[in-house]
Design a protein around this motif. Structure first.
Motif, PDB file in Angstrom:
ATOM      1  N   GLY A 155       0.774  -1.236   0.000  1.00 14.76           N
ATOM      2  CA  GLY A 155       0.000   0.000   0.000  1.00 14.76           C
ATOM      3  C   GLY A 155       0.802   1.281   0.000  1.00 14.76           C
ATOM      4  N   ASP A 156       2.000   1.270  -0.618  1.00 12.61           N
ATOM      5  CA  ASP A 156       2.925   2.410  -0.609  1.00 12.61           C
ATOM      6  C   ASP A 156       3.594   2.534   0.763  1.00 12.61           C
ATOM      7  N   THR A 157       4.737   3.203   0.782  1.00 14.66           N
ATOM      8  CA  THR A 157       5.576   3.240   1.975  1.00 14.66           C
ATOM      9  C   THR A 157       5.967   4.680   2.305  1.00 14.66           C
ATOM     10  N   LEU A 158       5.979   4.966   3.606  1.00 15.44           N
ATOM     11  CA  LEU A 158       6.328   6.294   4.110  1.00 15.44           C
ATOM     12  C   LEU A 158       7.459   6.191   5.131  1.00 15.44           C
ATOM     13  N   GLY A 159       8.138   7.296   5.354  1.00 17.15           N
ATOM     14  CA  GLY A 159       9.028   7.469   6.499  1.00 17.15           C
ATOM     15  C   GLY A 159       8.495   8.622   7.328  1.00 17.15           C
ATOM     16  N   TYR A 160       8.983   8.743   8.560  1.00 19.37           N
ATOM     17  CA  TYR A 160       8.511   9.811   9.442  1.00 19.37           C
ATOM     18  C   TYR A 160       9.696  10.428  10.175  1.00 19.37           C
ATOM     19  N   LEU A 161       9.725  11.759  10.200  1.00 20.33           N
ATOM     20  CA  LEU A 161      10.718  12.477  10.989  1.00 20.33           C
ATOM     21  C   LEU A 161      10.016  13.087  12.198  1.00 20.33           C
ATOM     22  N   LEU A 162      10.394  12.624  13.373  1.00 22.14           N
ATOM     23  CA  LEU A 162       9.857  13.141  14.630  1.00 22.14           C
ATOM     24  C   LEU A 162      10.828  14.169  15.193  1.00 22.14           C
ATOM     25  N   ARG A 163      10.348  15.390  15.421  1.00 20.16           N
ATOM     26  CA  ARG A 163      11.156  16.437  16.050  1.00 20.16           C
ATOM     27  C   ARG A 163      10.534  16.764  17.395  1.00 20.16           C
ATOM     28  N   VAL A 164      11.326  16.692  18.461  1.00 19.40           N
ATOM     29  CA  VAL A 164      10.849  16.945  19.814  1.00 19.40           C
ATOM     30  C   VAL A 164      11.427  18.262  20.300  1.00 19.40           C
ATOM     31  N   ASP A 165      10.579  19.147  20.808  1.00 14.80           N
ATOM     32  CA  ASP A 165      11.059  20.416  21.355  1.00 14.80           C
ATOM     33  C   ASP A 165      12.057  20.149  22.475  1.00 14.80           C
ATOM     34  N   GLY A 166      13.242  20.721  22.364  1.00 16.98           N
ATOM     35  CA  GLY A 166      14.265  20.519  23.382  1.00 16.98           C
ATOM     36  C   GLY A 166      14.853  19.131  23.384  1.00 16.98           C
ATOM     37  N   GLY A 167      14.538  18.328  22.374  1.00 20.33           N
ATOM     38  CA  GLY A 167      15.023  16.952  22.312  1.00 20.33           C
ATOM     39  C   GLY A 167      15.529  16.615  20.919  1.00 20.33           C
ATOM     40  N   PRO A 168      15.603  15.341  20.609  1.00 18.64           N
ATOM     41  CA  PRO A 168      16.210  14.929  19.345  1.00 18.64           C
ATOM     42  C   PRO A 168      15.238  15.004  18.176  1.00 18.64           C
ATOM     43  N   SER A 169      15.797  14.951  16.980  1.00 21.16           N
ATOM     44  CA  SER A 169      15.026  14.692  15.774  1.00 21.16           C
ATOM     45  C   SER A 169      15.386  13.284  15.311  1.00 21.16           C
ATOM     46  N   VAL A 170      14.364  12.478  15.040  1.00 18.39           N
ATOM     47  CA  VAL A 170      14.570  11.051  14.784  1.00 18.39           C
ATOM     48  C   VAL A 170      13.797  10.648  13.538  1.00 18.39           C
ATOM     49  N   TYR A 171      14.488   9.966  12.621  1.00 15.79           N
ATOM     50  CA  TYR A 171      13.858   9.498  11.384  1.00 15.79           C
ATOM     51  C   TYR A 171      13.575   8.008  11.494  1.00 15.79           C
ATOM     52  N   PHE A 172      12.345   7.610  11.154  1.00 14.98           N
ATOM     53  CA  PHE A 172      11.909   6.220  11.230  1.00 14.98           C
ATOM     54  C   PHE A 172      11.683   5.667   9.826  1.00 14.98           C
ATOM     55  N   THR A 173      12.315   4.547   9.526  1.00 12.13           N
ATOM     56  CA  THR A 173      12.049   3.822   8.287  1.00 12.13           C
ATOM     57  C   THR A 173      11.302   2.539   8.621  1.00 12.13           C
ATOM     58  N   GLY A 174      10.586   2.010   7.631  1.00 17.56           N
ATOM     59  CA  GLY A 174       9.885   0.750   7.827  1.00 17.56           C
ATOM     60  C   GLY A 174      10.301  -0.319   6.848  1.00 17.56           C
ATOM     61  N   ALA A 175      11.122   0.053   5.860  1.00 21.25           N
ATOM     62  CA  ALA A 175      11.579  -0.894   4.844  1.00 21.25           C
ATOM     63  C   ALA A 175      12.895  -0.393   4.281  1.00 21.25           C
ATOM     64  N   SER A 176      13.658  -1.313   3.685  1.00 18.16           N
ATOM     65  CA  SER A 176      15.030  -0.979   3.306  1.00 18.16           C
ATOM     66  C   SER A 176      15.147  -0.562   1.843  1.00 18.16           C
ATOM     67  N   ASP A 177      14.484   0.549   1.533  1.00 15.62           N
ATOM     68  CA  ASP A 177      14.720   1.252   0.281  1.00 15.62           C
ATOM     69  C   ASP A 177      14.515   2.728   0.575  1.00 15.62           C
ATOM     70  N   VAL A 178      14.912   3.578  -0.339  1.00 20.33           N
ATOM     71  CA  VAL A 178      14.919   5.006  -0.025  1.00 20.33           C
ATOM     72  C   VAL A 178      14.723   5.814  -1.299  1.00 20.33           C
ATOM     73  N   ALA A 179      13.911   6.852  -1.215  1.00 18.06           N
ATOM     74  CA  ALA A 179      13.827   7.872  -2.258  1.00 18.06           C
ATOM     75  C   ALA A 179      14.630   9.059  -1.743  1.00 18.06           C
ATOM     76  N   GLU A 180      15.945   9.047  -1.985  1.00 20.21           N
ATOM     77  CA  GLU A 180      16.839   9.972  -1.287  1.00 20.21           C
ATOM     78  C   GLU A 180      16.539  11.432  -1.589  1.00 20.21           C
ATOM     79  N   ARG A 181      15.939  11.713  -2.736  1.00 16.30           N
ATOM     80  CA  ARG A 181      15.615  13.105  -3.052  1.00 16.30           C
ATOM     81  C   ARG A 181      14.560  13.675  -2.111  1.00 16.30           C
ATOM     82  N   ASN A 182      13.811  12.805  -1.455  1.00  9.32           N
ATOM     83  CA  ASN A 182      12.805  13.266  -0.496  1.00  9.32           C
ATOM     84  C   ASN A 182      13.394  13.576   0.874  1.00  9.32           C
ATOM     85  N   LEU A 183      14.688  13.297   1.068  1.00  8.40           N
ATOM     86  CA  LEU A 183      15.308  13.462   2.382  1.00  8.40           C
ATOM     87  C   LEU A 183      15.997  14.814   2.551  1.00  8.40           C
ATOM     88  N   THR A 184      16.048  15.599   1.492  1.00  5.93           N
ATOM     89  CA  THR A 184      16.792  16.864   1.525  1.00  5.93           C
ATOM     90  C   THR A 184      16.318  17.761   2.660  1.00  5.93           C
TER      91      THR A 184
END
Length: 325
Positions: free
Chosen positions: A209-238
């Motif tokens: 059903g198509d695949t997404l990634g998510y970038l979680l940014r926490v105020d005063g904390g880390p920014s964390v990127y979550f993947t669910g499968a091992s491929d990447v559309a790197e142009r979307n990561l800029t």
């Protein structure tokens, strides 16, 4: 100051250390390269509204507690036996939600982020959403599957990539991504759902059903990127430049330059956390069970990350251990 500048300043200022504390197993650290001087101005002190912890639930699943809020990513706790790890994969395996496993671990949830709708990412989501009232974010396929399970449309949010969702003390940016391919250059259970189907009964009823990634940014904390499968559309990561990346282990070599493209696209995160490396059809018991061939792939992945991004630290997570980045 723009958030990208803030993250770059923090990463450059701490280039020789990975700010990780945990009670679990951490892999060794490659010798960091000398950091280039930062030209960014010091970041203002951000307001921290509560402690942040990350707990791995196996596969690509995470529980993230941010103060009094809980974000779940691909929560798959039932870990049913499909024969995938014994060479007798049964595509007609019944979807059996293990409430006895889920209930003790899911006391609350405010948000569920779904990367794609294969059974080992989505199967438990409808039950968890009904139990907690959490809002589910995912593709249009996830939306229609949620309706098929009886979730109200008011609890489902279809996203496609590019959205930045503001939750007050944290935000979530949705990133268009891709699913990995097997040695035959195919995806298991391909397809999308453009309308609500009958309620799924077997694992084959839950397509990618198509695949997404998510970038979680926490105020005063880390920014964390979550993947669910091992491929990447790197142009979307800029411009994402996360502090931490949860990276699915590649299970075939059909995707070219997966790690080099992913790590470069993410601007070489301070911490890289391998996920989706475990046998996810066994109970959540440490140390995480890893098939012999997957152990080899995991070791190769760790070595590749150290070679490609020597300033990154590799953290190999254990189940249900609280990590603080």
């Amino acid at each position: 100051m723009p958030s990208l500048d803030r993250r770059r300043f923090l990463r450059d200022a701490a280039a020789t250390t990975a700010l990780v504390s945990a009670g679990g197993l951490a892999a060794g650290v490659a010798t960091p390269a000398q950091a280039a001087p930062s030209t960014a101005a010091p970041t203002p002190t951000a307001r921290r509204k509560g402690a942040v912890s990350f707990r791995w639930w196996g596969t690509a699943g995470w529980r993230v507690d941010i103060g009094d809020r809980t974000v779940l990513v691909d929560p798959f706790l039932s870990r049913i036996d499909t024969g995938l790890f014994t060479g007798a994969f049964k595509t007609d395996t019944a979807l059996t939600v293990r409430t006895d496993v889920i209930d003790p671990r899911v006391d609350r949830a405010t948000t569920v982020l779904v990367t794609h709708t294969h059974w080992d990412h989505f199967m438990d989501v409808p039950y968890i959403a009904k139990r907690t009232g959490a809002r589910v974010f995912g593709t249009l396929t996830a939306y229609h599957l949620g309706l098929a399970y009886g979730l109200p449309s008011t609890q489902l949010s279809a996203v496609k990539g590019g959205e930045v969702l503001d939750f007050g003390d944290h935000s979530v940016e949705v990133v268009g991504s891709l699913h990995s391919r097997n040695p035959s250059y195919s995806v298991a259970f391909p397809g999308v759902r453009v309308s609500p189907p009958p309620q799924p009964a077997t694992i084959a009823d839950l397509p990618e059903g198509d695949t997404l990634g998510y970038l979680l940014r926490v105020d005063g904390g880390p920014s964390v990127y979550f993947t669910g499968a091992s491929d990447v559309a790197e142009r979307n990561l800029t411009g994402l430049a996360p502090d931490v990346a949860m990276v699915a282990m590649q299970n075939a070599t059909t995707t070219g330059d997966y790690l080099p493209r992913l790590l470069a696209g993410l601007d070489y995160p301070k911490v890289v956390v391998p996920v989706h490396y475990d046998n996810f059809e066994t109970a959540l018991q440490n140390p995480p069970p890893v098939a012999p061939t997957d152990r080899t792939r995991l070791n190769e992945m760790i070595a590749a990350v150290r070679r490609i991004s020597p300033r990154s630290r590799v953290l190999v997570p254990e189940y249900e251990t609280a990590y603080h980045f």
